[in-house]
Design a protein around this motif. Structure first.
Motif, mmCIF file in Angstrom:
data_model
loop_
_atom_site.group_PDB
_atom_site.id
_atom_site.type_symbol
_atom_site.label_atom_id
_atom_site.label_comp_id
_atom_site.label_asym_id
_atom_site.label_seq_id
_atom_site.Cartn_x
_atom_site.Cartn_y
_atom_site.Cartn_z
ATOM 1 N N UNK A 47 0.885 -1.230 -0.007
ATOM 2 C CA UNK A 47 -0.132 0.003 -0.056
ATOM 3 C C UNK A 47 0.819 1.022 -0.057
ATOM 4 N N UNK A 48 0.673 2.161 -1.177
ATOM 5 C CA UNK A 48 1.666 3.496 -1.274
ATOM 6 C C UNK A 48 1.017 4.591 -1.382
ATOM 7 N N UNK A 49 0.924 5.287 -0.059
ATOM 8 C CA UNK A 49 0.146 6.525 -0.027
ATOM 9 C C UNK A 49 1.088 7.561 0.682
ATOM 10 N N UNK A 50 0.682 9.014 0.580
ATOM 11 C CA UNK A 50 1.322 9.845 1.077
ATOM 12 C C UNK A 50 0.753 10.411 2.587
ATOM 13 N N UNK A 81 7.594 9.779 -1.581
ATOM 14 C CA UNK A 81 8.629 10.510 -1.214
ATOM 15 C C UNK A 81 8.101 12.214 -0.813
ATOM 16 N N UNK A 82 8.726 12.494 0.092
ATOM 17 C CA UNK A 82 8.271 13.776 0.799
ATOM 18 C C UNK A 82 7.231 13.724 1.673
ATOM 19 N N UNK A 83 6.755 12.498 2.315
ATOM 20 C CA UNK A 83 5.679 12.499 3.113
ATOM 21 C C UNK A 83 5.929 11.633 4.287
ATOM 22 N N UNK A 84 5.761 11.491 5.458
ATOM 23 C CA UNK A 84 6.019 10.883 6.809
ATOM 24 C C UNK A 84 7.433 10.866 6.931
ATOM 25 N N UNK A 90 7.035 16.058 -2.126
ATOM 26 C CA UNK A 90 5.950 15.767 -2.963
ATOM 27 C C UNK A 90 5.532 16.966 -3.523
ATOM 28 N N UNK A 91 5.614 16.911 -4.661
ATOM 29 C CA UNK A 91 5.437 18.267 -5.526
ATOM 30 C C UNK A 91 3.999 18.196 -6.222
ATOM 31 N N UNK A 92 3.363 16.997 -6.472
ATOM 32 C CA UNK A 92 1.971 16.949 -7.197
ATOM 33 C C UNK A 92 1.453 15.466 -6.821
ATOM 34 N N UNK A 93 0.550 15.348 -7.603
ATOM 35 C CA UNK A 93 -0.083 13.878 -7.266
ATOM 36 C C UNK A 93 0.086 13.072 -8.743
ATOM 37 N N UNK A 94 0.589 11.793 -8.381
ATOM 38 C CA UNK A 94 0.733 10.823 -9.588
ATOM 39 C C UNK A 94 1.552 11.279 -10.522
ATOM 40 N N UNK A 95 2.699 11.684 -10.154
ATOM 41 C CA UNK A 95 3.860 12.292 -11.152
ATOM 42 C C UNK A 95 4.670 10.827 -11.746
ATOM 43 N N UNK A 96 5.018 10.967 -12.661
ATOM 44 C CA UNK A 96 6.120 10.063 -13.174
ATOM 45 C C UNK A 96 7.098 9.571 -12.413
ATOM 46 N N UNK A 97 7.830 10.453 -11.517
ATOM 47 C CA UNK A 97 8.788 10.026 -10.527
ATOM 48 C C UNK A 97 7.952 9.211 -9.591
ATOM 49 N N UNK A 181 1.544 17.648 2.879
ATOM 50 C CA UNK A 181 3.008 17.538 2.229
ATOM 51 C C UNK A 181 3.951 18.443 2.909
ATOM 52 N N UNK A 182 3.519 19.223 3.765
ATOM 53 C CA UNK A 182 4.525 19.891 4.659
ATOM 54 C C UNK A 182 4.830 19.618 5.932
ATOM 55 N N UNK A 183 4.343 18.521 6.220
ATOM 56 C CA UNK A 183 4.477 17.972 7.698
ATOM 57 C C UNK A 183 6.017 17.593 8.130
#
Length: 677
Positions: A47-50, A81-84, A90-97, A181-183
């Motif tokens: 399970x892969x979430x932010x 990436x960028x969360x927790x 994390x710069x946006x949703x569902x990016x290629x990266x 995304x800023x925590x």
């Protein structure tokens, strides 16, 4: 829910496992797996979430991941990436990266000594998006997915735009992710690096609503990661579910119709919840179904999981209008395939405010034109695009909304009527403005007059031919346009009426056009098509095909300050200002095992003055707090969206605090041109 303590496998948990990415960023994983997997490898389920596995989803995760691990799987929760505690931004949703990272995580899992090389993905909402999108990339180890509350079309059927009209959730969800995304990461896990990681997030994040506003028409931005662009890319089995009260009520049946892989669908009465936690109820024994799915597709068990119908759905009985339900009465029905041989379109002409019987002969001549120009107040009782059932957020009695709408209605039904699928309204229309919208609502009208909204749809009329290439409307020109309503399963009892309501605004669920527009609808040549399912359709469905929901005991948390929920409509009859004020405060809870106090508070406000369509404004304010004896951090975000006839205006602030001392602050003041919206 029944909490299960006796499971087939003893399990162990690894709270923080580092998964390296090819660009040097390290993601954080939490893993539950059988102790026997040290010497007897098992399949892995990702399970892969932010949404922060260590705290914000920890209670929910503790119900189903240990349960699945106890049935012989390595369950892995990875924060994007960028969360927790995952590095990066994390710069946006569902990016290629993001999707590349997921593929690398799956490859890493398949190589672990405790994994037998077979993997699956599961999740709800973002987790379901991720699983479906990654499945379309065909990583070699991925053998099946389980998804809930998702879409295959990011532009036409997501929280951003609906029928080319912009949803207020475009702002609300951007506000949510601005905060999440800023925590900061937890220093108890990442050590002294936490502050640098946090400042990197703060410095490199902008309000996502800006990006979403820059793409007001369907373009490559939305096509990316929209699986509906190429259903054939998905080559693994799919178990898909959603709820009729959710915003994502349409994609399950689309996948069933378009995928060419083993697939099963499940749609209950639920809001945006996993089916074993489903609200409104009844919740079901969903995790048992998930175990059977994994046993078959990841372990090769011959357990008949693909036997029986392709789709189970909850046929909802009539209920009085309410903003919240604990349970939705109804029954389970089954369809062998989708599209279903049991469902047939029945088309009704719209005549003189009536939904006429099918086949009623047209009047001589061209038919009259009925008109409506709705006030901005239409929509204040429309509820939220995607219900979370807290605070109460379902649509209320539609009678007041219908006062500003063009209404068509059947005679009292002589016998029950059941529909299953997506109704459609085909309009022969004119408008008097170059930009206009129409909202179509289908309601169940009780003998006492109370009207319960059953489903609805929106259409920005500049996009009636194409959401990629919209064109301004010519005032007075005659157009044909079809409004597709959300899918639903609903019974209308004998003696009730079916009502169709058309309005030219639906604020604040949808952003209004620049100026009020008058819609003309020509009778006889405008129609309503209902997907009718005979009540006696044979399906042999047992009354309770799923059994009682079960899971493992949730982790211990202590409430320190109580939650607060508010959903208030306010009207000032001096200056004619109307507001919808929403508070969703989770209170402050202590996660006992890690000694961390966490608070979350969201406040949304949507306002307008009289019928000044350019007075519409939306605000989203979030406060996130994290505190233990030696650590006290707070993030406060605020986003305000306003407009004039030409532009949208975004004003936003981001502030980070350590022990009440502000250590970061940034402000945005941006303008984005309206694009026939």
């Amino acid at each position: 829910m029944r909490h299960t303590t006796h499971l087939p496998y003893a399990t162990k948990e690894e709270e923080h496992v580092v998964v390296p990415m090819s660009d040097g960023v390290r993601l954080s994983a939490r893993i539950w797996r059988p102790t026997s997997s040290d010497h007897d490898p098992v399949p892995a389920v990702l399970e892969y979430i932010p949404y922060r596995k260590r705290d914000l989803t920890a209670v929910r995760d503790s119900i189903h991941h240990p349960y699945l691990a106890g049935h012989g799987y390595a369950c892995v929760r990875v924060d994007l990436r960028g969360t927790g505690e995952s590095e990066g931004v994390l710069k946006d949703e569902y990016l290629e990266r993001e999707q590349q990272d997921a593929e690398e995580v799956l490859a890493w899992l398949a190589e672990q000594p405790w994994c037998d090389g077979n993997t699956g993905m599961m999740g709800i909402s973002w987790g379901a998006f991720a699983a479906l999108q990654v499945a379309a990339r065909q990583p070699p180890s991925l053998k099946a997915i389980v998804i809930a509350s998702f879409t295959d079309d990011r532009h036409a059927d997501d929280m951003h735009y609906m029928g080319g009209a912009m949803l207020s959730d475009n702002l609300a969800e951007a506000g949510t992710m601005f905060a999440y995304g800023t925590c900061p990461p937890d220093p108890a896990v990442v050590g002294d690096a936490w502050r640098d990681m946090w400042l990197e997030r703060l410095e490199h994040t902008e309000p996502w609503v800006l990006q979403w506003l820059r793409h007001q028409r369907r373009d490559d931005y939305w096509r990316h990661a929209s699986v509906g662009e190429d259903y054939a890319a998905v080559r693994c089995p799919v178990l898909a579910s959603s709820g009729w009260a959710d915003g994502y009520s349409n994609a399950v049946t689309r996948l069933l119709a378009h995928l060419d892989v083993p697939r099963k669908g499940l749609i209950g009465p639920w809001s945006h919840k996993f089916p074993h936690l489903g609200e409104p109820g009844p919740a079901i024994g969903y995790l048992q179904e998930v175990v059977r799915w994994w046993d078959h597709w990841l372990k090769g068990a011959d357990n008949g999981v693909m036997d029986g119908p392709m789709l189970h759905t909850w046929m909802q009985d009539s209920v009085p209008p309410s903003t919240s339900y604990e349970e939705r009465p109804g029954r389970w029905v089954a369809e062998p395939t989708w599209p279903s041989p049991n469902v047939h379109p029945v088309t009704h002409p719209l005549v003189r405010h009536r939904i006429a019987p099918p086949g009623e002969p047209p009047a001589d001549g061209d038919g009259d034109v009925l008109t409506v120009q709705s006030p901005l107040s239409v929509g204040q009782f429309g509820g939220k695009w995607a219900s979370y059932n807290a605070p109460p957020d379902l649509p209320y009695d539609q009678r007041e909304e219908d006062g500003g709408s063009l209404v068509f209605e059947t005679e009292p039904l002589a016998e029950p009527l059941e529909i299953l699928g997506s109704p459609a309204v085909d309009l022969d229309l004119t408008v008097d403005r170059p930009v206009a919208m129409v909202a179509a609502r289908l309601s169940d009208v009780r003998p006492d007059g109370a009207a319960t909204r059953v489903t609805y749809g929106l259409l920005n009329l500049t996009r009636h031919d194409s959401t990629e290439h919209p064109e301004p409307l010519e005032p007075g020109r005659r157009y044909r346009a079809t409004v597709h309503l959300n899918g639903v399963a609903q019974t209308f009892p004998a003696g009730h009426r079916v009502r169709l309501s058309l309005s030219t605004s639906y604020w604040p669920l949808a952003w209004p056009p620049p100026r009020p527009a008058r819609l003309g609808v020509r009778e006889h040549t405008s129609t309503l098509t209902l997907p009718v399912r005979p009540a006696q359709a044979p399906d042999g469905t047992p009354a309770d095909p799923f059994g009682e929901p079960e899971g493992t005991e949730p982790i211990a948390v202590t409430s320190l300050t109580p939650p607060e929920e508010r959903w208030e409509v306010k009207r000032d009859l001096v200056d004619y200002r109307a507001e919808l004020d929403i508070v969703k405060d989770r209170g402050t809870v202590r996660f006992e095992e890690i000694g961390l106090d966490v608070g979350r508070r969201a406040h949304e406000r949507y306002a307008a003055v009289a019928d000044d369509f350019t007075s519409a404004s939306g605000e989203s304010t979030w406060t996130m707090t994290f505190r233990r004896a030696d650590w006290d951090v707070r993030v406060v975000t605020h986003t305000r969206l306003t407009c004039d006839e030409r532009d949208f205006h975004v004003d936003a602030t981001l502030d980070g605090y350590e022990a009440d001392r502000r250590v970061f602050s940034r402000t945005w003041n941006e303008t984005v041109r309206r694009d026939l919206l």
